[in-house]
Motif scaffolding. Structure first.
Motif, PDB file in Angstrom:
ATOM      1  N   ASN A 189       0.839  -1.196   0.000  1.00 24.03           N
ATOM      2  CA  ASN A 189       0.000   0.000   0.000  1.00 24.03           C
ATOM      3  C   ASN A 189       0.874   1.246   0.000  1.00 24.03           C
ATOM      4  O   ASN A 189       2.010   1.216   0.500  1.00 24.03           O
ATOM      5  N   PRO A 190       0.380   2.351  -0.554  1.00 21.06           N
ATOM      6  CA  PRO A 190       1.147   3.603  -0.520  1.00 21.06           C
ATOM      7  C   PRO A 190       1.496   4.003   0.909  1.00 21.06           C
ATOM      8  O   PRO A 190       0.688   3.865   1.825  1.00 21.06           O
ATOM      9  N   GLY A 191       2.718   4.477   1.099  1.00 18.18           N
ATOM     10  CA  GLY A 191       3.183   4.877   2.421  1.00 18.18           C
ATOM     11  C   GLY A 191       3.886   3.772   3.189  1.00 18.18           C
ATOM     12  O   GLY A 191       4.552   4.037   4.194  1.00 18.18           O
ATOM     13  N   LEU A 192       3.748   2.538   2.721  1.00 20.42           N
ATOM     14  CA  LEU A 192       4.356   1.401   3.411  1.00 20.42           C
ATOM     15  C   LEU A 192       5.864   1.362   3.167  1.00 20.42           C
ATOM     16  O   LEU A 192       6.337   1.638   2.069  1.00 20.42           O
ATOM     17  N   GLN A 193       6.622   1.027   4.208  1.00 25.41           N
ATOM     18  CA  GLN A 193       8.061   0.822   4.088  1.00 25.41           C
ATOM     19  C   GLN A 193       8.313  -0.668   3.863  1.00 25.41           C
ATOM     20  O   GLN A 193       7.808  -1.502   4.613  1.00 25.41           O
ATOM     21  N   ILE A 194       9.089  -0.999   2.847  1.00 21.07           N
ATOM     22  CA  ILE A 194       9.379  -2.406   2.568  1.00 21.07           C
ATOM     23  C   ILE A 194      10.894  -2.613   2.531  1.00 21.07           C
ATOM     24  O   ILE A 194      11.644  -1.719   2.128  1.00 21.07           O
ATOM     25  N   PRO A 195      11.378  -3.796   2.940  1.00 23.27           N
ATOM     26  CA  PRO A 195      12.828  -4.046   2.985  1.00 23.27           C
ATOM     27  C   PRO A 195      13.416  -4.205   1.587  1.00 23.27           C
ATOM     28  O   PRO A 195      12.696  -4.453   0.610  1.00 23.27           O
ATOM     29  N   SER A 196      14.729  -4.104   1.511  1.00 26.71           N
ATOM     30  CA  SER A 196      15.407  -4.210   0.219  1.00 26.71           C
ATOM     31  C   SER A 196      15.184  -5.575  -0.423  1.00 26.71           C
ATOM     32  O   SER A 196      15.142  -5.686  -1.652  1.00 26.71           O
ATOM     33  N   SER A 197      15.020  -6.614   0.394  1.00 32.66           N
ATOM     34  CA  SER A 197      14.776  -7.945  -0.167  1.00 32.66           C
ATOM     35  C   SER A 197      13.461  -7.981  -0.941  1.00 32.66           C
ATOM     36  O   SER A 197      13.354  -8.627  -1.989  1.00 32.66           O
ATOM     37  N   ARG A 198      12.449  -7.265  -0.436  1.00 28.73           N
ATOM     38  CA  ARG A 198      11.154  -7.206  -1.134  1.00 28.73           C
ATOM     39  C   ARG A 198      11.277  -6.370  -2.405  1.00 28.73           C
ATOM     40  O   ARG A 198      10.655  -6.693  -3.428  1.00 28.73           O
ATOM     41  N   VAL A 199      12.070  -5.313  -2.342  1.00 30.28           N
ATOM     42  CA  VAL A 199      12.289  -4.488  -3.531  1.00 30.28           C
ATOM     43  C   VAL A 199      12.951  -5.322  -4.629  1.00 30.28           C
ATOM     44  O   VAL A 199      12.580  -5.237  -5.805  1.00 30.28           O
TER      45      VAL A 199
ATOM     46  N   TYR B 135       1.216  -0.549 -11.609  1.00 31.02           N
ATOM     47  CA  TYR B 135       2.375   0.351 -11.499  1.00 31.02           C
ATOM     48  C   TYR B 135       2.696   0.607 -10.034  1.00 31.02           C
ATOM     49  O   TYR B 135       1.796   0.789  -9.208  1.00 31.02           O
ATOM     50  N   ILE B 136       3.994   0.607  -9.716  1.00 25.13           N
ATOM     51  CA  ILE B 136       4.426   0.946  -8.366  1.00 25.13           C
ATOM     52  C   ILE B 136       5.598   1.916  -8.454  1.00 25.13           C
ATOM     53  O   ILE B 136       6.471   1.786  -9.323  1.00 25.13           O
ATOM     54  N   GLN B 137       5.581   2.899  -7.560  1.00 26.74           N
ATOM     55  CA  GLN B 137       6.640   3.917  -7.507  1.00 26.74           C
ATOM     56  C   GLN B 137       7.257   3.883  -6.111  1.00 26.74           C
ATOM     57  O   GLN B 137       6.554   4.006  -5.112  1.00 26.74           O
ATOM     58  N   LEU B 138       8.572   3.702  -6.051  1.00 26.45           N
ATOM     59  CA  LEU B 138       9.283   3.538  -4.786  1.00 26.45           C
ATOM     60  C   LEU B 138      10.317   4.637  -4.601  1.00 26.45           C
ATOM     61  O   LEU B 138      11.027   5.005  -5.548  1.00 26.45           O
ATOM     62  N   ILE B 139      10.413   5.152  -3.381  1.00 27.94           N
ATOM     63  CA  ILE B 139      11.470   6.102  -3.027  1.00 27.94           C
ATOM     64  C   ILE B 139      12.591   5.306  -2.361  1.00 27.94           C
ATOM     65  O   ILE B 139      12.382   4.677  -1.322  1.00 27.94           O
TER      66      ILE B 139
ATOM     67  N   ALA C  27      12.634   0.864   1.655  1.00 35.62           N
ATOM     68  CA  ALA C  27      12.185   1.793   0.618  1.00 35.62           C
ATOM     69  C   ALA C  27      10.719   2.128   0.888  1.00 35.62           C
ATOM     70  O   ALA C  27       9.973   1.306   1.431  1.00 35.62           O
ATOM     71  N   LYS C  28      10.317   3.312   0.503  1.00 37.28           N
ATOM     72  CA  LYS C  28       8.941   3.751   0.747  1.00 37.28           C
ATOM     73  C   LYS C  28       8.120   3.657  -0.534  1.00 37.28           C
ATOM     74  O   LYS C  28       8.551   4.102  -1.599  1.00 37.28           O
ATOM     75  N   ILE C  29       6.939   3.055  -0.415  1.00 32.79           N
ATOM     76  CA  ILE C  29       6.023   3.002  -1.553  1.00 32.79           C
ATOM     77  C   ILE C  29       5.341   4.358  -1.676  1.00 32.79           C
ATOM     78  O   ILE C  29       4.591   4.774  -0.789  1.00 32.79           O
ATOM     79  N   ASN C  30       5.600   5.044  -2.766  1.00 35.52           N
ATOM     80  CA  ASN C  30       5.038   6.375  -2.961  1.00 35.52           C
ATOM     81  C   ASN C  30       3.708   6.336  -3.719  1.00 35.52           C
ATOM     82  O   ASN C  30       2.829   7.164  -3.490  1.00 35.52           O
ATOM     83  N   LYS C  31       3.584   5.333  -4.595  1.00 34.99           N
ATOM     84  CA  LYS C  31       2.363   5.268  -5.406  1.00 34.99           C
ATOM     85  C   LYS C  31       2.149   3.856  -5.921  1.00 34.99           C
ATOM     86  O   LYS C  31       3.099   3.165  -6.280  1.00 34.99           O
ATOM     87  N   ILE C  32       0.897   3.430  -5.938  1.00 41.88           N
ATOM     88  CA  ILE C  32       0.492   2.173  -6.560  1.00 41.88           C
ATOM     89  C   ILE C  32      -0.761   2.462  -7.380  1.00 41.88           C
ATOM     90  O   ILE C  32      -1.666   3.151  -6.908  1.00 41.88           O
ATOM     91  N   ALA C  33      -0.809   1.946  -8.592  1.00 37.63           N
ATOM     92  CA  ALA C  33      -1.965   2.241  -9.436  1.00 37.63           C
ATOM     93  C   ALA C  33      -2.204   1.121 -10.446  1.00 37.63           C
ATOM     94  O   ALA C  33      -1.263   0.471 -10.914  1.00 37.63           O
ATOM     95  N   ARG C  34      -3.453   0.928 -10.752  1.00 39.87           N
ATOM     96  CA  ARG C  34      -3.854  -0.012 -11.796  1.00 39.87           C
ATOM     97  C   ARG C  34      -3.714   0.679 -13.152  1.00 39.87           C
ATOM     98  O   ARG C  34      -3.963   1.880 -13.274  1.00 39.87           O
ATOM     99  N   LEU C  35      -3.305  -0.060 -14.172  1.00 42.41           N
ATOM    100  CA  LEU C  35      -3.119   0.512 -15.500  1.00 42.41           C
ATOM    101  C   LEU C  35      -4.293   0.161 -16.408  1.00 42.41           C
ATOM    102  O   LEU C  35      -4.758  -0.983 -16.421  1.00 42.41           O
TER     103      LEU C  35
END
Length: 289
Positions: free
Chosen positions: A189-199, A240-244, A269-277
């Motif tokens: 979800n947007p705003g979630l922090q995920i570890p580098s392994s997930r990235v 689509y996913i956008q990560l900081i 890394a922080k999830i900045n945006k998730i969207a359906r295309l």
């Protein structure tokens, strides 16, 4: 168990596939390009040391690689006078084990098999290079080994010992954009922090990717058709996913998924945006994996 652990064999297989895909359609410089993929920061020094020409033909590259494939210890006397006694005892056994490999590559004419041999040697050479730099000066090595001399005339520069990059300035963040199957978005979800392994998992699954240094730069390049509806996590449709990525400066403008993962710093890394295309229009600035 460490969640960041990755099976070395799995990493090798993935790197091998990406390198093969990158060099298979070239007409020259196969070994040079493979080493550049594996170690972009030191590839020039490695290739210069071994005399690897970026314009070399497939046949010439394979001729250079054959000694490494047929008997990497016996034919390369690079370590003959410097091996520890414990390693020297292993020499005879190692030579025996490579006989089968030598017989396999000896009559090869199939380009796909030749490329396989070249990539194997590309994995070997960086390790040989850095090990040799610790053992003895380069000038002395060139007199006592059967490694071919550099083909570039008029170039005689001494090589400094490898030193890790040290800097007091933190690296800038990057913005990583991925397009991949909706199934990979479960639990995100947007705003979630995920570890580098997930990235890394997301990068591996991505069909398209783009990495730049700021949201403004991404906004200028990303022109996708987003849907306002929720993502269907059981669907194979693209999303689509956008990560900081904090301190992800080294990932900017990378052109392969392998290099992205190699440059990915540890940490969240922080999830900045998730969207359906709605469709796949607007991917002109993305790299197709």
């Amino acid at each position: 168990m460490n969640q960041d652990y990755q099976d070395p064999l799995e990493i090798y297989q993935e790197q091998f596939k990406e390198i093969y895909a990158a060099i298979k359609n070239r007409d020259r410089g196969y070994l040079y390009e493979a080493i550049t993929y594996l170690d972009p920061e030191n590839s020039e020094d490695i290739c210069h040391y071994f005399g690897i020409d970026k314009n070399s033909t497939l046949d010439n590259d394979f001729k250079f690689c054959k000694p490494f494939l047929s008997s990497p210890i016996k034919d390369l006397s690079i370590f003959e006078h410097f091996l520890l006694k414990e390693i020297a005892k292993m020499k005879e056994e190692a030579e025996r084990q490579v006989v089968e490999l030598a017989n396999f590559f000896a009559p090869v004419k199939d380009p796909s098999v030749i490329l396989t041999g070249i990539i194997i040697v590309a994995f070997i050479l960086p390790a040989l290079y850095f090990f040799s730099q610790k053992l003895q000066p380069r000038r002395k090595l060139n007199k006592t080994t059967n490694i071919r001399q550099p083909q570039v005339k008029g170039r005689d520069r001494s090589l400094e010992p490898f030193k890790p990059r040290v800097t007091g300035l933190p690296r800038k963040p990057s913005v990583l954009c991925l397009v991949l199957s909706s199934r990979q978005f479960s639990g995100l979800n947007p705003g979630l922090q995920i570890p580098s392994s997930r990235v890394k998992e997301l990068i591996s699954s991505a069909s398209y990717f783009l990495c730049d240094g700021s949201l403004q730069a991404i906004d200028q390049k990303v022109n996708l058709n987003f849907s306002g509806s929720s993502i269907n996590f059981s669907s194979e449709e693209y999303a689509y996913i956008q990560l900081i990525i904090p301190e992800g400066e080294g990932m900017i403008a990378q052109e392969t998924k392998y290099s992205l993962k190699k440059k990915l710093p540890d940490g969240d890394a922080k999830i900045n945006k998730i969207a359906r295309l709605i469709n796949l229009d607007g991917l002109e600035n993305f790299i197709c994996a």
